[in-house]
Design a protein around this motif. Structure first.
Motif, short mmCIF file in Angstrom:
data_model
loop_
_atom_site.label_atom_id
_atom_site.label_comp_id
_atom_site.label_asym_id
_atom_site.label_seq_id
_atom_site.Cartn_x
_atom_site.Cartn_y
_atom_site.Cartn_z
N PRO A 184 7.37 -3.40 0.80
CA PRO A 184 6.08 -2.72 0.89
C PRO A 184 6.16 -1.34 0.25
CG PRO A 184 7.24 -2.61 3.00
CD PRO A 184 8.17 -3.28 2.04
N ALA A 200 2.50 -2.84 -4.54
CA ALA A 200 1.07 -2.92 -4.22
C ALA A 200 0.24 -2.97 -5.52
CB ALA A 200 0.66 -1.73 -3.37
N GLY A 222 -0.69 -5.82 -0.83
CA GLY A 222 -0.22 -4.48 -0.42
C GLY A 222 0.51 -4.53 0.90
N THR A 231 10.69 8.74 2.78
CA THR A 231 9.68 9.68 3.27
C THR A 231 10.32 10.75 4.15
OG1 THR A 231 7.99 7.96 3.18
CG2 THR A 231 7.50 9.86 4.56
N GLY A 286 -9.23 0.58 -0.10
CA GLY A 286 -9.15 1.13 -1.46
C GLY A 286 -7.92 1.97 -1.68
N GLY A 301 -3.53 -1.78 3.99
CA GLY A 301 -2.37 -0.89 4.08
C GLY A 301 -1.64 -0.98 5.40
N ARG A 321 -12.43 3.07 3.97
CA ARG A 321 -12.74 4.04 5.04
C ARG A 321 -13.05 5.42 4.47
NH1 ARG A 321 -7.95 3.41 9.05
NH2 ARG A 321 -7.00 4.32 7.23
N GLU A 322 -12.36 5.76 3.38
CA GLU A 322 -12.58 7.08 2.77
C GLU A 322 -13.10 6.91 1.34
OE1 GLU A 322 -9.20 6.54 3.84
OE2 GLU A 322 -9.49 7.37 5.84
N TRP A 364 0.12 8.60 -1.89
CA TRP A 364 1.18 8.89 -0.92
C TRP A 364 2.45 9.51 -1.49
CZ3 TRP A 364 -0.37 8.99 3.86
CH2 TRP A 364 -1.37 8.12 4.30
C1 LIG Z 1 4.30 9.55 2.94
C2 LIG Z 1 4.48 8.31 2.09
C3 LIG Z 1 5.18 8.40 0.90
C4 LIG Z 1 5.37 7.28 0.11
N1 LIG Z 1 6.05 7.40 -1.08
C5 LIG Z 1 6.20 6.31 -1.86
C6 LIG Z 1 6.90 6.41 -3.12
O1 LIG Z 1 7.37 7.49 -3.47
N2 LIG Z 1 7.00 5.30 -3.89
C7 LIG Z 1 6.48 4.09 -3.49
O2 LIG Z 1 6.60 3.10 -4.22
N3 LIG Z 1 5.84 3.95 -2.30
C8 LIG Z 1 5.68 5.03 -1.49
N4 LIG Z 1 5.04 4.91 -0.28
C9 LIG Z 1 4.51 3.59 0.11
C10 LIG Z 1 3.21 3.31 -0.61
O3 LIG Z 1 2.37 4.42 -0.57
C11 LIG Z 1 2.52 2.10 0.01
O4 LIG Z 1 3.40 1.00 -0.10
C12 LIG Z 1 1.20 1.81 -0.70
O5 LIG Z 1 0.30 2.86 -0.45
C13 LIG Z 1 0.62 0.48 -0.24
O6 LIG Z 1 -0.63 0.30 -0.83
P1 LIG Z 1 -1.81 -0.37 -0.02
O7 LIG Z 1 -2.95 -0.45 -0.95
O8 LIG Z 1 -1.34 -1.59 0.63
O9 LIG Z 1 -2.12 0.66 1.16
P2 LIG Z 1 -2.77 2.10 1.06
O10 LIG Z 1 -2.48 2.72 -0.23
O11 LIG Z 1 -2.35 2.83 2.28
O12 LIG Z 1 -4.34 1.80 1.14
C14 LIG Z 1 -4.97 1.23 2.25
C15 LIG Z 1 -6.44 1.54 2.15
O13 LIG Z 1 -7.15 0.82 3.13
C16 LIG Z 1 -8.10 1.66 3.73
N5 LIG Z 1 -8.34 1.18 5.09
C17 LIG Z 1 -7.42 1.06 6.07
N6 LIG Z 1 -8.00 0.59 7.18
C18 LIG Z 1 -9.31 0.43 6.90
C19 LIG Z 1 -10.42 -0.02 7.64
N7 LIG Z 1 -10.30 -0.39 8.93
N8 LIG Z 1 -11.62 -0.07 7.04
C20 LIG Z 1 -11.76 0.29 5.74
N9 LIG Z 1 -10.72 0.72 4.99
C21 LIG Z 1 -9.51 0.79 5.56
C22 LIG Z 1 -7.45 3.03 3.72
O14 LIG Z 1 -8.41 4.05 3.84
C23 LIG Z 1 -6.77 3.01 2.35
O15 LIG Z 1 -7.64 3.43 1.35
C24 LIG Z 1 4.85 6.02 0.53
C25 LIG Z 1 4.15 5.92 1.74
C26 LIG Z 1 3.96 7.07 2.51
C27 LIG Z 1 3.20 6.94 3.81
#
Ligand SMILES: Cc1cc2nc3c(=O)[nH]c(=O)nc-3n(C[C@H](O)[C@H](O)[C@H](O)COP(=O)(O)OP(=O)(O)OC[C@H]3O[C@@H](n4cnc5c(N)ncnc54)[C@H](O)[C@@H]3O)c2cc1C
Length: 456
Positions: free
Chosen positions: A358, A363, A343, A211, A53, A151, A81-82, A88
């Motif tokens: 990424p 995403a 994502g 970052t 999520g 993620g 998970r949460e 981020w």
């Molecule tokens: C510190 C930081 C700053 C960033 N700043 C920017 C920015 O300024 N601009 C930008 O465009 N991008 C930024 N990014 C990148 C951006 O946040 C990611 O590209 C984006 O979050 C990807 O989305 P996602 O849904 O794929 O992953 P996420 O948003 O990380 O979500 C993954 C989800 O999966 C869940 N999950 C993971 N493993 C499990 C499991 N085993 N079981 C159940 N649930 C699970 C997690 O709890 C989480 O809710 C940043 C990243 C970081 C780390």
């Protein structure tokens, strides 16, 4: 803080203030919810199960609920998970005291239930592709369509000592962990009366992407500004911040002119930048660089690499360890008509085969596009190829400076910082967090945010 920034913040904060006041006066209205309970997820003929999520998974669930609002054949469940998703882009702001961790957490449960989806907080155990079910938290969840949006996580590239000795951004607590480390060191120095090695007051950030640059700049705000009145015995000039980057220049994905501006700003902040060299080893009291240099430092933050969720290694689906699930340009996992990857855990490609970066923007767009494609497949229509539209990039260097590129327009400085704040404030999912952060920014004009250490 400059007048322009103060004025604009005060204006934004004023509007929020009126809303806050109105809600405070009519608190019963604030608390009255209309929970909309749909039939249980299991009863829908087309069950769409989203695991993860974050930006991508949440957007997919939101879009599916929006389009399927008046349909009784599509059920949506999100498992994560949460019970929140981590915003981020604002995590680094926790270090400089501009944003509280609780506001970086965007609540999932209440929001999803209001949208009409089911939510379960559980870690993914395994996927049974043959039986079309997911096991999470020890329970089985069936699906007709499965969306994986797990993620990314830090990659350490097998460099000795990194995982053991560095603070890395593994979750929402990372901002507080960094603040905590600084406070620990400051307390040590204060107790010792200054008789301590420089390595205790040297902070190194490894990784010169957005970052790393944001973390280093926020660390500067913490040590050169926020903590100064609390630790009169520590000379702020003794504290050193070093940013190490393997590339020729920091912020390599940014326009060269903006890179130069950022570099100059870091020099003004007295952040030492070391380019063109990798960390070879990290120990408890030093970092050994690839060129043989040894830097005495006991506080190292790792932002130098990311890889797709390691959980994918346990699922029998085609994937690349670093880039994630192998998907076609509809975001369908190769060889699986009803499994989708979006994502940071998917190696998404555009219609023309170009890789999609990424980031949060991508995403969110993938989440929306996958929802449309799943509904198209359910309705017997053709899914549409994904096309990523980049709107630009924003990098904040402390609360009063940013370097931005928005639809080809490049700008930097305080206006850019204001744009950064308003953009990310607007994009927050939770209106409560938006209001709380705006109020905090308003209060920061009059008070320094407190820096307290809550030990758990
Ligand atoms: C510190 C930081 C700053 C960033 N700043 C920017 C920015 O300024 N601009 C930008 O465009 N991008 C930024 N990014 C990148 C951006 O946040 C990611 O590209 C984006 O979050 C990807 O989305 P996602 O849904 O794929 O992953 P996420 O948003 O990380 O979500 C993954 C989800 O999966 C869940 N999950 C993971 N493993 C499990 C499991 N085993 N079981 C159940 N649930 C699970 C997690 O709890 C989480 O809710 C940043 C990243 C970081 C780390």
């Amino acid at each position: 803080m400059n007048g322009l920034l103060k004025g604009a913040l005060a204006a934004g904060g004023g509007a929020v203030g009126i809303e806050v006041l109105r809600r405070a006066m009519f608190s019963s209205a604030r608390r009255r919810y209309e929970p909309w309970e749909r039939s249980p997820y299991r009863d829908f003929p087309n069950k769409v199960l989203i695991v993860g999520g974050g930006f991508a998974g949440y957007k997919a669930a939101q879009t599916l609920c929006e389009f399927a609002r008046n349909r009784d054949d599509v059920g949506v469940m999100l498992i994560s998970r949460e019970n929140y998703f981590t915003y981020w882009p604002m995590l680094a702001s926790v270090i400089g005291g501009d944003v509280a961790t609780q506001n970086v957490a965007q609540p999932l449960r209440r929001t999803l239930i209001r949208l009409g989806a089911s939510f379960r907080r559980a870690p993914l155990d395994r996927v049974d592709l043959a039986r079309r079910l997911v096991v999470a938290g020890g329970r089985e969840f069936p699906y007709e369509h499965l969306v994986l949006s797990l993620g990314a996580e830090p990659a350490y590239f097998g460099i000795p000592g990194v995982e053991e000795h560095c603070i890395s951004i593994t979750g929402i607590g990372a901002g507080e962990a960094i603040v905590d480390r600084v406070i620990e060191r400051y307390e040590e120095v204060t107790l010792a009366g200054g008789e301590i090695p420089d390595s205790k007051l040297t902070f190194m950030v490894i990784g010169g992407g957005a970052t790393g640059v944001e973390v280093a700049s926020e660390l500067h705000s913490l040590v050169r500004d926020l903590l100064v009145p609390d630790y009169p015995n520590i000379n702020p000039n003794r504290v050193k911040i070093i940013l190490v980057d393997a590339n020729k220049e920091i912020l390599k994905e940014l326009d060269p002119a903006l890179r130069r501006v950022a570099r100059k700003k870091l020099a003004d902040l007295q952040i030492e930048v070391i380019n063109n060299v990798k960390a070879k080893e990290v120990t408890a009291d030093r970092v050994i660089l690839g060129d043989g240099r040894e830097i005495m430092v006991e506080n190292v933050i790792w932002t130098a690499g990311a890889r797709a969720s390691v959980k994918l290694d346990e699922i029998d689906l085609p994937h690349d360890e670093r880039k994630g699930l192998t998907v076609d340009h509809y975001m369908r996992v190769l060889g699986h008509d009803n499994v989708w990857g979006i994502g940071d855990c998917a190696a998404t490609v555009n219609e023309d085969g170009d890789p999609v970066p990424p980031n949060a923007q991508a995403a969110v767009q993938e989440g929306e596009a996958v929802a449309r494609n799943i509904l198209a497949v359910i309705d017997g229509e053709e899914p549409r190829p994904f096309r990523y539209k980049s709107l630009g990039q924003l990098v904040e260097l402390g609360s009063e400076f940013a370097v931005n590129e928005v639809m080809g327009v490049k700008f930097s400085g305080q206006i850019a910082a204001l744009f950064w704040r308003l953009t990310y404030l607007y994009k927050l999912e939770s209106p409560e967090s938006r209001a709380r952060i705006a109020v905090d920014w308003l209060l920061d004009i009059f008070y320094d945010p407190p820096v307290t250490q809550i030990r758990r």
